[in-house]
Design a protein around this motif. Structure first.
Motif, PDB file in Angstrom:
ATOM      1  N   MET A  91       0.933  -1.259  -0.063  1.00  0.00           N
ATOM      2  CA  MET A  91      -0.143  -0.002   0.015  1.00  0.00           C
ATOM      3  C   MET A  91       0.875   1.284  -0.191  1.00  0.00           C
ATOM      4  SD  MET A  91      -2.619  -1.154   2.817  1.00  0.00           S
ATOM      5  CE  MET A  91      -3.312   0.285   3.068  1.00  0.00           C
ATOM      6  N   TYR A  92       1.896   1.167   0.848  1.00  0.00           N
ATOM      7  CA  TYR A  92       2.711   2.497   0.871  1.00  0.00           C
ATOM      8  C   TYR A  92       3.397   2.647  -0.414  1.00  0.00           C
ATOM      9  CZ  TYR A  92       6.842   4.955   2.632  1.00  0.00           C
ATOM     10  OH  TYR A  92       7.900   6.008   2.931  1.00  0.00           O
ATOM     11  N   ALA A  93       3.913   1.663  -1.035  1.00  0.00           N
ATOM     12  CA  ALA A  93       4.583   1.610  -2.283  1.00  0.00           C
ATOM     13  C   ALA A  93       3.594   2.292  -3.280  1.00  0.00           C
ATOM     14  CB  ALA A  93       5.315   0.238  -2.851  1.00  0.00           C
ATOM     15  N   ARG A  94       2.451   1.631  -3.510  1.00  0.00           N
ATOM     16  CA  ARG A  94       1.594   2.007  -4.392  1.00  0.00           C
ATOM     17  C   ARG A  94       1.085   3.788  -3.845  1.00  0.00           C
ATOM     18  NH1 ARG A  94      -0.887  -2.943  -3.902  1.00  0.00           N
ATOM     19  NH2 ARG A  94      -2.422  -1.892  -2.226  1.00  0.00           N
ATOM     20  N   HIS A  95       0.925   3.961  -2.917  1.00  0.00           N
ATOM     21  CA  HIS A  95       0.504   5.161  -2.560  1.00  0.00           C
ATOM     22  C   HIS A  95       1.471   6.423  -3.160  1.00  0.00           C
ATOM     23  CE1 HIS A  95      -1.857   8.345  -0.411  1.00  0.00           C
ATOM     24  NE2 HIS A  95      -0.404   8.808   0.173  1.00  0.00           N
ATOM     25  N   PHE A  96       2.903   6.046  -2.858  1.00  0.00           N
ATOM     26  CA  PHE A  96       3.761   7.064  -3.040  1.00  0.00           C
ATOM     27  C   PHE A  96       4.645   6.792  -4.482  1.00  0.00           C
ATOM     28  CE2 PHE A  96       3.462   7.359   1.603  1.00  0.00           C
ATOM     29  CZ  PHE A  96       3.208   8.633   1.565  1.00  0.00           C
ATOM     30  N   ASP A  97       3.958   5.938  -5.086  1.00  0.00           N
ATOM     31  CA  ASP A  97       4.487   5.548  -6.750  1.00  0.00           C
ATOM     32  C   ASP A  97       5.647   5.156  -6.789  1.00  0.00           C
ATOM     33  OD1 ASP A  97       4.212   5.123  -9.349  1.00  0.00           O
ATOM     34  OD2 ASP A  97       4.367   7.313  -9.757  1.00  0.00           O
ATOM     35  N   LEU A  98       6.269   4.375  -5.688  1.00  0.00           N
ATOM     36  CA  LEU A  98       7.666   3.876  -5.496  1.00  0.00           C
ATOM     37  C   LEU A  98       8.084   2.770  -6.653  1.00  0.00           C
ATOM     38  CD1 LEU A  98       7.945   3.824  -1.824  1.00  0.00           C
ATOM     39  CD2 LEU A  98       8.243   5.802  -3.061  1.00  0.00           C
ATOM     40  N   LEU A  99       7.142   1.923  -7.170  1.00  0.00           N
ATOM     41  CA  LEU A  99       7.581   0.603  -7.932  1.00  0.00           C
ATOM     42  C   LEU A  99       8.262   1.046  -9.228  1.00  0.00           C
ATOM     43  CD1 LEU A  99       4.300  -1.581  -7.268  1.00  0.00           C
ATOM     44  CD2 LEU A  99       6.651  -1.550  -6.118  1.00  0.00           C
ATOM     45  N   ARG A 100       7.944   2.201  -9.652  1.00  0.00           N
ATOM     46  CA  ARG A 100       8.448   2.616 -10.958  1.00  0.00           C
ATOM     47  C   ARG A 100      10.058   2.885 -10.945  1.00  0.00           C
ATOM     48  NH1 ARG A 100       8.406   8.391 -12.506  1.00  0.00           N
ATOM     49  NH2 ARG A 100       7.395   9.508 -10.666  1.00  0.00           N
ATOM     50  N   HIS A 101      10.369   3.064  -9.664  1.00  0.00           N
ATOM     51  CA  HIS A 101      11.908   3.310  -9.260  1.00  0.00           C
ATOM     52  C   HIS A 101      12.682   2.337  -8.826  1.00  0.00           C
ATOM     53  CE1 HIS A 101      10.977   7.684  -9.626  1.00  0.00           C
ATOM     54  NE2 HIS A 101       9.863   7.596  -8.754  1.00  0.00           N
ATOM     55  N   ILE A 102      11.888   0.788  -8.835  1.00  0.00           N
ATOM     56  CA  ILE A 102      12.471  -0.247  -8.470  1.00  0.00           C
ATOM     57  C   ILE A 102      13.270  -1.156  -9.735  1.00  0.00           C
ATOM     58  CG2 ILE A 102      12.573  -2.379  -6.842  1.00  0.00           C
ATOM     59  CD1 ILE A 102      10.520  -0.713  -5.255  1.00  0.00           C
ATOM     60  N   HIS A 103      14.129  -1.809  -9.644  1.00  0.00           N
ATOM     61  CA  HIS A 103      14.696  -2.522 -10.777  1.00  0.00           C
ATOM     62  C   HIS A 103      14.849  -4.103  -9.990  1.00  0.00           C
ATOM     63  CE1 HIS A 103      16.627   0.481 -13.640  1.00  0.00           C
ATOM     64  NE2 HIS A 103      15.777   1.132 -12.997  1.00  0.00           N
ATOM     65  N   PHE A 104      13.946  -4.747 -10.363  1.00  0.00           N
ATOM     66  CA  PHE A 104      13.651  -6.232  -9.793  1.00  0.00           C
ATOM     67  C   PHE A 104      14.548  -7.052 -10.256  1.00  0.00           C
ATOM     68  CE2 PHE A 104       9.411  -4.195  -8.539  1.00  0.00           C
ATOM     69  CZ  PHE A 104       9.697  -4.402  -7.278  1.00  0.00           C
ATOM     70  N   GLN A 105      14.908  -8.235  -9.693  1.00  0.00           N
ATOM     71  CA  GLN A 105      15.732  -9.324 -10.031  1.00  0.00           C
ATOM     72  C   GLN A 105      17.053  -8.845 -10.606  1.00  0.00           C
ATOM     73  OE1 GLN A 105      12.853 -11.364 -12.571  1.00  0.00           O
ATOM     74  NE2 GLN A 105      13.021 -13.052 -11.426  1.00  0.00           N
ATOM     75  N   THR A 106      17.539  -7.661  -9.983  1.00  0.00           N
ATOM     76  CA  THR A 106      18.888  -7.083 -10.291  1.00  0.00           C
ATOM     77  C   THR A 106      19.671  -7.032  -9.061  1.00  0.00           C
ATOM     78  OG1 THR A 106      17.767  -5.764 -11.730  1.00  0.00           O
ATOM     79  CG2 THR A 106      19.923  -5.038 -11.059  1.00  0.00           C
ATOM     80  N   THR A 107      20.903  -8.055  -9.218  1.00  0.00           N
ATOM     81  CA  THR A 107      21.842  -7.901  -8.054  1.00  0.00           C
ATOM     82  C   THR A 107      22.974  -6.872  -8.386  1.00  0.00           C
ATOM     83  OG1 THR A 107      21.575 -10.236  -8.045  1.00  0.00           O
ATOM     84  CG2 THR A 107      23.442  -9.562  -7.054  1.00  0.00           C
ATOM     85  N   VAL A 108      23.255  -6.253  -7.082  1.00  0.00           N
ATOM     86  CA  VAL A 108      24.548  -5.300  -7.092  1.00  0.00           C
ATOM     87  C   VAL A 108      25.570  -6.065  -6.711  1.00  0.00           C
ATOM     88  CG1 VAL A 108      25.528  -3.360  -5.854  1.00  0.00           C
ATOM     89  CG2 VAL A 108      22.804  -3.368  -6.253  1.00  0.00           C
ATOM     90  N   LEU A 109      26.467  -6.136  -7.683  1.00  0.00           N
ATOM     91  CA  LEU A 109      27.756  -6.870  -7.695  1.00  0.00           C
ATOM     92  C   LEU A 109      28.769  -5.932  -7.096  1.00  0.00           C
ATOM     93  CD1 LEU A 109      27.832  -8.541 -11.439  1.00  0.00           C
ATOM     94  CD2 LEU A 109      26.654  -9.388  -9.186  1.00  0.00           C
ATOM     95  N   SER A 110      29.060  -4.815  -7.474  1.00  0.00           N
ATOM     96  CA  SER A 110      29.907  -3.898  -6.873  1.00  0.00           C
ATOM     97  C   SER A 110      29.642  -2.482  -6.581  1.00  0.00           C
ATOM     98  CB  SER A 110      31.407  -3.900  -7.675  1.00  0.00           C
ATOM     99  OG  SER A 110      31.060  -3.250  -8.690  1.00  0.00           O
ATOM    100  N   VAL A 111      30.136  -1.721  -5.584  1.00  0.00           N
ATOM    101  CA  VAL A 111      30.030  -0.217  -5.596  1.00  0.00           C
ATOM    102  C   VAL A 111      31.339   0.130  -4.986  1.00  0.00           C
ATOM    103  CG1 VAL A 111      28.918   1.497  -3.947  1.00  0.00           C
ATOM    104  CG2 VAL A 111      27.479  -0.796  -4.472  1.00  0.00           C
ATOM    105  N   ARG A 112      31.895   0.829  -6.272  1.00  0.00           N
ATOM    106  CA  ARG A 112      33.074   1.378  -5.944  1.00  0.00           C
ATOM    107  C   ARG A 112      33.602   3.010  -6.068  1.00  0.00           C
ATOM    108  NH1 ARG A 112      36.800  -2.574  -5.679  1.00  0.00           N
ATOM    109  NH2 ARG A 112      36.256  -4.706  -6.213  1.00  0.00           N
ATOM    110  N   LYS A 113      34.219   3.590  -5.453  1.00  0.00           N
ATOM    111  CA  LYS A 113      34.474   5.102  -5.532  1.00  0.00           C
ATOM    112  C   LYS A 113      35.231   5.346  -7.101  1.00  0.00           C
ATOM    113  CE  LYS A 113      36.934   5.255  -1.733  1.00  0.00           C
ATOM    114  NZ  LYS A 113      37.819   5.882  -0.805  1.00  0.00           N
ATOM    115  N   ARG A 114      34.533   6.398  -7.482  1.00  0.00           N
ATOM    116  CA  ARG A 114      34.970   6.620  -8.789  1.00  0.00           C
ATOM    117  C   ARG A 114      36.683   7.336  -8.768  1.00  0.00           C
ATOM    118  NH1 ARG A 114      33.062   6.769 -14.007  1.00  0.00           N
ATOM    119  NH2 ARG A 114      33.086   8.738 -14.381  1.00  0.00           N
ATOM    120  N   PRO A 115      37.322   7.329  -9.671  1.00  0.00           N
ATOM    121  CA  PRO A 115      38.639   8.051  -9.600  1.00  0.00           C
ATOM    122  C   PRO A 115      38.848   9.252  -9.155  1.00  0.00           C
ATOM    123  CG  PRO A 115      38.486   6.749 -11.528  1.00  0.00           C
ATOM    124  CD  PRO A 115      37.081   6.664 -11.021  1.00  0.00           C
TER     125      PRO A 115
END
Length: 538
Positions: A91-115
């Motif tokens: 209900m919360y996700a629908r009310h605030f229209d959050l689903l369109r910002h979510i990429h499902f079945q997507t795994t984050v492999l790495s988070v690294r600082k840019r040079p």
């Protein structure tokens, strides 16, 4: 400003919504096919995804667990099954229209600082969706994977477990009682999960043994006069008394209250002489101990092929199953080592959120906290402050000052993961601290003068999340009404059978206030007549 949000559980949904509130551009990555995190129950254990067990009921009530501008439906019960919590999150996700910002079945492999991180604060995030890898650049990252990430299975602490011929498993693998019918079961660990599973298994098992090394106090979700425990106990007034009175005295008062339900020492659970203890919520465990369907035992010394030998010298034989209710470890395998290696627990983070050593404050860990109240409320408050920092409204101190505060808070001795799980912080104190940083902490004294009805409700009543929407950025027009009607929503699900005098029960708030007034007079007297060695409220 583009922000990566890792995870679409409770914390990830709050983070995504807070980004939108601040005009940021969130992209949420969720490795499963749906929202909900641990609250999305599944029968399967094949994916290694952590989930609650089938029968779980929330330990915090709906009025104390909701997002601060989105109350639970009035007809929802006070304590919730996983299906109702998930329904609320949808209900919360629908009310605030959050689903369109979510990429499902997507795994984050790495988070690294840019040079050029020291100047730009940007991160390179590599993801994988259906076998296809993609690289993204984000201005900031919010990690919302929580602390239920990897089961903590301390096999090395239990000599002989490798020779045990029965089955052993971690509680994350438990779903329901069907596989344990008629068996002799040993549960290791007496946290909320260990207590719950011991009670549930005792209904079908031949015998359940519950092993603990801790002093543990057991409380019920149902408080005096039948009200939800946290609505009565989690108040600013009680928080003030905890701060004002000597810690030895507050412990004595709490222990006496706990023992008024049943004598914990007689049951072998806790001694009032111990300064180190844990608190669990469980209405049925005392009866199970009293009826013998659950037998409390000390810590296990060692295992044999079919038995457990305990530290008091006793042995229980013919054990079929050992269930480890030993908690979880957190890990961020996708985060670059230079950052990951500095995060030992949440006390390694500034305000339990920001890695203090980064040149730019563009990485935040959301939800890596244990509170005496709802983590949902704490995570949302963290997200509100963090997105304010990202948007430039809130400022952090220099890294040197943040590091100094972190070093001051860190324990001298490194604790194992199960002990870290028990490092709970006061709900009111911590959420107030983050709210003050975000500029949204309610001004109680001012409200007592300008709006006495609201001020009294805030000070003596439940410290519900709506209080943090009264003022500052993100204020909500419905916050005042939500606070003044919270008891009505709490009592509404009980009105399924009206009795002639049932109208008196609607005065739940009045009874709480009436009971609190003598304590208020006592506190006022203490402020005017301080005792030697007692802390004063300044």
């Amino acid at each position: 400003m583009r922000v990566a949000v890792v995870g679409a559980g409770v914390s990830g949904l709050a983070a995504t919504k807070c980004c939108l509130d601040e005009g940021l551009e969130p992209t949420c990555f969720e490795q499963s096919q749906d929202i909900g995190g641990v609250w999305r129950y599944t029968d399967s254990t094949d994916t290694r995804r952590i989930t609650v067990y089938r029968s779980v009921i929330s330990n915090t009530s709906k009025e104390m667990s909701c997002f601060s501008d989105f109350p639970f439906p009035e007809d929802f019960p006070n304590y919730l099954s996983h299906s109702l919590v998930l329904e609320y999150l949808r209900m919360y996700a629908r009310h605030f229209d959050l689903l369109r910002h979510i990429h499902f079945q997507t795994t984050v492999l790495s988070v690294r600082k840019r040079p050029d991180f020291s100047a730009s604060g940007q991160w390179e995030v590599v993801t994988e969706t259906h076998g296809v890898r993609e690289s993204h650049v984000f201005d900031a990252v919010m990690i919302c994977t929580g602390h239920y990430q990897e089961p903590y299975l301390p096999l090395a602490s239990f000599p002989g477990i490798e020779s045990f011929k029965g089955q052993y498993l971690h509680s994350w693998e438990y779903r329901d009682v069907q596989a344990f019918r008629g068996k002799r079961i040993l549960v290791l660990g007496i946290g909320n999960t260990g207590g719950d599973l011991s009670v549930e298994l005792s209904r079908v098992a031949a015998k359940v043994f519950l092993s603990t090394r801790s002093h543990t106090w057991v409380v019920s979700r149902v408080s005096d006069h039948g009200f939800p425990l946290d609505m009565v106990g989690t108040t600013r007034f009680n928080s003030l008394l905890d701060w004002l009175l000597p810690s030895a005295l507050t412990r004595r008062i709490k222990f006496r209250k706990f023992n008024s339900w049943f004598n914990h020492t007689i049951y072998g659970l806790a001694s009032s002489k111990s300064s180190k203890f844990k608190l669990i919520i469980n209405e049925e465990l005392p009866f199970c101990l009293l009826s013998g369907t659950v037998v409390l035992k000390p810590n296990v010394k060692e295992f044999t092929e079919s038995s457990a030998v305990f530290e008091d010298g006793t042995t229980e034989g013919n054990i079929d199953v050992v269930l480890f209710a030993t908690g979880y470890k957190f890990s961020f395998p996708f985060l670059e080592e230079s950052v990951r290696g500095t995060i030992h627990d949440n006390r390694s983070l500034y305000k339990c959120i920001f890695p203090p050593q980064l040149e730019q404050p563009t990485l935040a860990i959301i939800g890596l906290i244990q509170l005496t109240g709802s983590i949902m409320v704490g995570s949302e408050m963290q997200a509100r402050w963090v997105t304010g920092v990202f948007a430039g409204w809130n400022k952090l101190p220099p890294p040197s000052r943040m590091m100094a505060e972190v070093l001051k808070r860190k324990p001298a001795v490194k604790r194992n993961p199960s002990e870290r799980e028990n490092l709970k912080m006061s709900f009111v104190s911590y959420v107030d601290e983050i709210a003050a940083c975000a500029g949204v902490k309610p001004g109680v004294l001012r409200l007592l003068l300008t709006d006495p009805q609201l001020g009294l409700a805030i000070f003596f009543g439940p410290c519900s999340p709506y209080q943090y929407r009264l003022e500052g950025r993100g204020s909500w027009r419905g916050a005042r009404a939500a606070i003044l009607t919270q008891w009505q929503r709490a009592l509404r699900p009980l009105r399924t059978r009206r009795l002639p005098d049932s109208s008196s029960s609607s005065r739940g708030w009045g009874w709480v206030l009436l009971l609190a007034l003598p304590a208020a007079l006592t506190a006022a007297w203490l402020c005017k007549h301080p005792q030697p060695g007692w802390r004063l409220w300044v």
